[in-house]
Design a protein around this motif. Structure first.
Motif, PDB file in Angstrom:
ATOM      1  N   ASP B 202       0.868  -1.171   0.000  1.00  0.00           N
ATOM      2  CA  ASP B 202       0.000   0.000   0.000  1.00  0.00           C
ATOM      3  C   ASP B 202       0.916   1.235   0.000  1.00  0.00           C
ATOM      4  O   ASP B 202       1.823   1.331   0.836  1.00  0.00           O
ATOM      5  CB  ASP B 202      -0.850  -0.048   1.280  1.00  0.00           C
ATOM      6  CG  ASP B 202      -1.863   1.091   1.352  1.00  0.00           C
ATOM      7  OD1 ASP B 202      -1.678   2.099   0.640  1.00  0.00           O
ATOM      8  OD2 ASP B 202      -2.813   0.961   2.134  1.00  0.00           O
ATOM      9  N   GLN B 203       0.696   2.123  -0.956  1.00  0.00           N
ATOM     10  CA  GLN B 203       1.553   3.323  -1.046  1.00  0.00           C
ATOM     11  C   GLN B 203       1.583   4.061   0.289  1.00  0.00           C
ATOM     12  O   GLN B 203       2.596   4.668   0.653  1.00  0.00           O
ATOM     13  CB  GLN B 203       1.042   4.270  -2.152  1.00  0.00           C
ATOM     14  CG  GLN B 203       1.235   3.755  -3.578  1.00  0.00           C
ATOM     15  CD  GLN B 203       2.687   3.809  -4.071  1.00  0.00           C
ATOM     16  OE1 GLN B 203       3.579   4.267  -3.353  1.00  0.00           O
ATOM     17  NE2 GLN B 203       2.924   3.305  -5.267  1.00  0.00           N
ATOM     18  N   ASN B 204       0.496   3.993   1.006  1.00  0.00           N
ATOM     19  CA  ASN B 204       0.407   4.686   2.281  1.00  0.00           C
ATOM     20  C   ASN B 204       1.435   4.163   3.301  1.00  0.00           C
ATOM     21  O   ASN B 204       1.857   4.884   4.205  1.00  0.00           O
ATOM     22  CB  ASN B 204      -1.020   4.556   2.846  1.00  0.00           C
ATOM     23  CG  ASN B 204      -1.195   5.344   4.124  1.00  0.00           C
ATOM     24  OD1 ASN B 204      -0.737   6.490   4.227  1.00  0.00           O
ATOM     25  ND2 ASN B 204      -1.827   4.741   5.115  1.00  0.00           N
ATOM     26  N   ASP B 205       1.848   2.882   3.128  1.00  0.00           N
ATOM     27  CA  ASP B 205       2.863   2.322   4.029  1.00  0.00           C
ATOM     28  C   ASP B 205       4.162   3.130   3.940  1.00  0.00           C
ATOM     29  O   ASP B 205       4.855   3.325   4.936  1.00  0.00           O
ATOM     30  CB  ASP B 205       3.172   0.854   3.685  1.00  0.00           C
ATOM     31  CG  ASP B 205       1.962  -0.062   3.897  1.00  0.00           C
ATOM     32  OD1 ASP B 205       0.963   0.404   4.487  1.00  0.00           O
ATOM     33  OD2 ASP B 205       2.028  -1.221   3.474  1.00  0.00           O
ATOM     34  N   VAL B 206       4.477   3.571   2.738  1.00  0.00           N
ATOM     35  CA  VAL B 206       5.704   4.342   2.538  1.00  0.00           C
ATOM     36  C   VAL B 206       5.576   5.717   3.200  1.00  0.00           C
ATOM     37  O   VAL B 206       6.518   6.228   3.812  1.00  0.00           O
ATOM     38  CB  VAL B 206       6.006   4.508   1.023  1.00  0.00           C
ATOM     39  CG1 VAL B 206       7.264   5.327   0.805  1.00  0.00           C
ATOM     40  CG2 VAL B 206       6.150   3.134   0.376  1.00  0.00           C
ATOM     41  N   VAL B 207       4.375   6.281   3.085  1.00  0.00           N
ATOM     42  CA  VAL B 207       4.116   7.584   3.709  1.00  0.00           C
ATOM     43  C   VAL B 207       4.255   7.466   5.234  1.00  0.00           C
ATOM     44  O   VAL B 207       4.948   8.274   5.875  1.00  0.00           O
ATOM     45  CB  VAL B 207       2.686   8.078   3.352  1.00  0.00           C
ATOM     46  CG1 VAL B 207       2.390   9.412   4.034  1.00  0.00           C
ATOM     47  CG2 VAL B 207       2.516   8.176   1.838  1.00  0.00           C
ATOM     48  N   GLN B 208       3.615   6.452   5.797  1.00  0.00           N
ATOM     49  CA  GLN B 208       3.667   6.269   7.255  1.00  0.00           C
ATOM     50  C   GLN B 208       5.097   5.982   7.711  1.00  0.00           C
ATOM     51  O   GLN B 208       5.515   6.403   8.795  1.00  0.00           O
ATOM     52  CB  GLN B 208       2.753   5.112   7.700  1.00  0.00           C
ATOM     53  CG  GLN B 208       1.273   5.314   7.393  1.00  0.00           C
ATOM     54  CD  GLN B 208       0.689   6.588   7.985  1.00  0.00           C
ATOM     55  OE1 GLN B 208       1.047   6.984   9.094  1.00  0.00           O
ATOM     56  NE2 GLN B 208      -0.164   7.263   7.235  1.00  0.00           N
ATOM     57  N   ARG B 209       5.831   5.242   6.879  1.00  0.00           N
ATOM     58  CA  ARG B 209       7.205   4.855   7.231  1.00  0.00           C
ATOM     59  C   ARG B 209       8.096   6.073   7.495  1.00  0.00           C
ATOM     60  O   ARG B 209       9.008   6.034   8.307  1.00  0.00           O
ATOM     61  CB  ARG B 209       7.772   4.000   6.091  1.00  0.00           C
ATOM     62  CG  ARG B 209       9.211   3.579   6.292  1.00  0.00           C
ATOM     63  CD  ARG B 209       9.647   2.537   5.283  1.00  0.00           C
ATOM     64  NE  ARG B 209      11.104   2.448   5.270  1.00  0.00           N
ATOM     65  CZ  ARG B 209      11.820   1.892   6.235  1.00  0.00           C
ATOM     66  NH1 ARG B 209      11.229   1.365   7.279  1.00  0.00           N
ATOM     67  NH2 ARG B 209      13.142   1.871   6.157  1.00  0.00           N
ATOM     68  N   LYS B 210       7.793   7.170   6.797  1.00  0.00           N
ATOM     69  CA  LYS B 210       8.596   8.395   6.982  1.00  0.00           C
ATOM     70  C   LYS B 210       8.443   8.955   8.388  1.00  0.00           C
ATOM     71  O   LYS B 210       9.256   9.757   8.830  1.00  0.00           O
ATOM     72  CB  LYS B 210       8.171   9.451   5.949  1.00  0.00           C
ATOM     73  CG  LYS B 210       8.504   8.996   4.535  1.00  0.00           C
ATOM     74  CD  LYS B 210       8.587  10.160   3.558  1.00  0.00           C
ATOM     75  CE  LYS B 210       9.123   9.685   2.198  1.00  0.00           C
ATOM     76  NZ  LYS B 210       8.146   9.808   1.123  1.00  0.00           N
ATOM     77  N   LYS B 211       7.376   8.545   9.066  1.00  0.00           N
ATOM     78  CA  LYS B 211       7.151   9.038  10.432  1.00  0.00           C
ATOM     79  C   LYS B 211       7.513   7.961  11.462  1.00  0.00           C
ATOM     80  O   LYS B 211       6.909   7.894  12.538  1.00  0.00           O
ATOM     81  CB  LYS B 211       5.678   9.433  10.589  1.00  0.00           C
ATOM     82  CG  LYS B 211       5.223  10.436   9.530  1.00  0.00           C
ATOM     83  CD  LYS B 211       4.187  11.376  10.074  1.00  0.00           C
ATOM     84  CE  LYS B 211       3.952  12.525   9.103  1.00  0.00           C
ATOM     85  NZ  LYS B 211       3.097  13.558   9.639  1.00  0.00           N
ATOM     86  N   TRP B 212       8.436   7.105  11.094  1.00  0.00           N
ATOM     87  CA  TRP B 212       8.838   5.980  11.951  1.00  0.00           C
ATOM     88  C   TRP B 212       9.082   6.400  13.400  1.00  0.00           C
ATOM     89  O   TRP B 212       8.519   5.809  14.336  1.00  0.00           O
ATOM     90  CB  TRP B 212      10.082   5.304  11.375  1.00  0.00           C
ATOM     91  CG  TRP B 212      10.576   4.153  12.192  1.00  0.00           C
ATOM     92  CD1 TRP B 212      11.454   4.210  13.246  1.00  0.00           C
ATOM     93  CD2 TRP B 212      10.206   2.778  12.067  1.00  0.00           C
ATOM     94  NE1 TRP B 212      11.663   2.962  13.770  1.00  0.00           N
ATOM     95  CE2 TRP B 212      10.898   2.053  13.065  1.00  0.00           C
ATOM     96  CE3 TRP B 212       9.354   2.083  11.211  1.00  0.00           C
ATOM     97  CZ2 TRP B 212      10.775   0.669  13.213  1.00  0.00           C
ATOM     98  CZ3 TRP B 212       9.233   0.707  11.360  1.00  0.00           C
ATOM     99  CH2 TRP B 212       9.933   0.021  12.360  1.00  0.00           C
ATOM    100  N   ASP B 213       9.908   7.438  13.605  1.00  0.00           N
ATOM    101  CA  ASP B 213      10.280   7.830  14.971  1.00  0.00           C
ATOM    102  C   ASP B 213       9.067   8.300  15.772  1.00  0.00           C
ATOM    103  O   ASP B 213       8.922   7.967  16.947  1.00  0.00           O
ATOM    104  CB  ASP B 213      11.356   8.923  14.955  1.00  0.00           C
ATOM    105  CG  ASP B 213      12.682   8.382  14.437  1.00  0.00           C
ATOM    106  OD1 ASP B 213      12.874   7.140  14.474  1.00  0.00           O
ATOM    107  OD2 ASP B 213      13.516   9.188  13.985  1.00  0.00           O
ATOM    108  N   GLU B 214       8.190   9.060  15.112  1.00  0.00           N
ATOM    109  CA  GLU B 214       6.985   9.527  15.792  1.00  0.00           C
ATOM    110  C   GLU B 214       6.107   8.347  16.214  1.00  0.00           C
ATOM    111  O   GLU B 214       5.522   8.353  17.294  1.00  0.00           O
ATOM    112  CB  GLU B 214       6.159  10.458  14.884  1.00  0.00           C
ATOM    113  CG  GLU B 214       6.786  11.840  14.649  1.00  0.00           C
ATOM    114  CD  GLU B 214       7.610  11.898  13.372  1.00  0.00           C
ATOM    115  OE1 GLU B 214       8.374  10.921  13.114  1.00  0.00           O
ATOM    116  OE2 GLU B 214       7.485  12.897  12.635  1.00  0.00           O
ATOM    117  N   TYR B 215       6.014   7.342  15.330  1.00  0.00           N
ATOM    118  CA  TYR B 215       5.226   6.154  15.687  1.00  0.00           C
ATOM    119  C   TYR B 215       5.837   5.416  16.871  1.00  0.00           C
ATOM    120  O   TYR B 215       5.122   4.968  17.773  1.00  0.00           O
ATOM    121  CB  TYR B 215       5.082   5.200  14.486  1.00  0.00           C
ATOM    122  CG  TYR B 215       3.876   5.533  13.650  1.00  0.00           C
ATOM    123  CD1 TYR B 215       2.590   5.239  14.100  1.00  0.00           C
ATOM    124  CD2 TYR B 215       4.009   6.163  12.414  1.00  0.00           C
ATOM    125  CE1 TYR B 215       1.477   5.557  13.348  1.00  0.00           C
ATOM    126  CE2 TYR B 215       2.901   6.491  11.651  1.00  0.00           C
ATOM    127  CZ  TYR B 215       1.631   6.185  12.119  1.00  0.00           C
ATOM    128  OH  TYR B 215       0.519   6.508  11.376  1.00  0.00           O
TER     129      TYR B 215
END
Lengths: 276, 276
Positions: B202-215
């Motif tokens: 899911d393209q959104n996985d890549v978007v969310q991945r950019k916020k790894w530290d926040e997650y």
């Protein structure tokens, strides 16, 4: 001959006691002993269910089809056993088993299809009904809770309901697990003396058992009245548990194969994307 | 030391990247090669899951307990894989897996616990949540959809809700599948090039991945804020899939064993009943 044709009830269906003992897939396939034959059937079934599991993954990935498996049969006919035996190995995310018991007062205050409708499969899902809306033209008829007019009205309502589901992409497979009166007697007796199984025994099973012939008649009528091409009934001889499982898995695999399932189309461009 | 103590997050929990690679049950248990070690872990897990399946039968028969397993973790952390691997062999009649996706407009129009509540287990049932109400204090926080005040209010609401479930007989087991950033990168990359798995991308996985530290921060805060004795968090290192499955099955078996389950009491008088 395809399993779908071979076990299809059809409009001239007669429910015959002796047929419960049939083992149509056992011919020329017997081991040296009964134990060996059963083991062969278990192995064959395991083969088939792993193929079913693979196709279920595709069904789940594609989300274009929905599969509804309705299991009906007398007490001890093996509805629970079929579910446990055939559907382990399948991703629980794409599989739901729903048991219908005596309706609650809220359910009774609605039409009989109301509680059924809320559990039908969504796209990509396999749902197994352990008992179903058919109880509403079986136990209700035998117990005299509905009259002939209402029974016929319900047959028609079931036909309409199932046609609507089929038209909306649901593959409907209705299976009647056919056991003989004597087989039920033995199974109930075994249940009583087995410490792991006695809890399944319900005094009401003995009460219902006294109306065996009325139930067989009600099943025959209901099956003939509601067997259609879009929601066919399959009658599975079920006196032998291992052979029953082999039959049902053969049937299900055939139905799933006919759907020509595959994983969603692979996109070679997307495969080039580099994840940072 | 018991798995429940060993993997319990606790109030001083710190989410550390390196821990994702831990294999605490692998010590002194390694095969000659990596492949052999993995096979050993698969075999051990199969042993444990068959014991779990046996205890689940008792749970289902007794209908005194309910078990809720909450699975949380970053994309590709193995929530689906855990469900498929550990819960085949378990009777689908007593097991439900529920996936929570982005809420529908009807769900959003209710409080965030509304859709969750309708899926909690009934007596005798094991329910697995694939994502859960915790998304409402994770993605919502990282995306700035709720402010600090609302986040704290939700932590408190979650604590109240889970206490009520526990007081009503629900065993709550919350598992965080902990993978490293690099492991996620590799898994997403593998997903892209595998024809059987690309559909999961899911393209959104890549978007969310950019916020790894926040997650990671949001997870640490949520886990610390909601780890309680009646609804504990367990942090499972999940970079190794076979070891992850071994850990979770070890944990679950321990929890089920502590319930001292058995089949309902055998009645020797009932066993004498003769079925006609």
């Amino acid at each position: 001959m395809k399993a779908r044709e071979r076990f299809r009830a059809g409009k001239n269906f007669k429910l015959l006691e002796d047929d419960a003992d049939d083992k149509p897939l056992r011919d020329g396939n017997t081991g040296d002993s009964k134990g060996e034959t059963k083991q062969q059937e278990r192995d064959q079934t395991a083969q088939l269910t792993s193929q079913i599991a693979r196709l279920q993954e595709m069904l789940y990935a594609q989300r274009t089809h929905k599969l509804l498996l309705v299991l009906q049969g007398m007490d001890t006919s093996g509805k629970d056993g079929t579910i446990t035996s055939l559907f382990h190995g399948i991703n629980p995310m794409g599989l739901r088993a729903v048991g219908f018991k005596a309706p609650t007062s809220t359910e009774l205050a609605h039409d009989f299809l109301w509680r059924i409708h809320s559990h039908v499969p969504v796209a990509g899902e396999i749902v197994i009904f352990n008992r179903s809306h058919y109880e509403d033209v079986l136990i209700t008829v035998v117990q005299g809770m509905i009259d002939e007019k209402e029974c016929k009205r319900r047959y028609a309502q079931i036909l309409d309901f199932e046609r609507m589901l089929a038209e909306s992409g649901t593959i409907i497979v209705k299976v009647f697990l056919h056991i003989s009166n004597d087989e039920q007697r033995q199974r109930l007796q075994e249940r009583l003396i087995d410490p792991d199984k006695q809890w399944k025994f319900d005094q009401n099973d003995v009460v219902q058992r006294k109306k065996w012939d009325e139930y067989q008649q009600a099943y025959q009528r209901a099956i003939v009245a509601t067997d259609t091409d879009h929601a066919p009934w399959y009658v599975i001889p079920a006196n032998s548990k291992t052979h029953r499982n082999l039959l049902i898995s053969t049937l299900l695999l055939e139905i799933l194969e006919d759907l020509k399932l595959s994983f969603p189309k692979f996109d070679p461009e997307l495969a080039k994307l580099k994840i940072e």
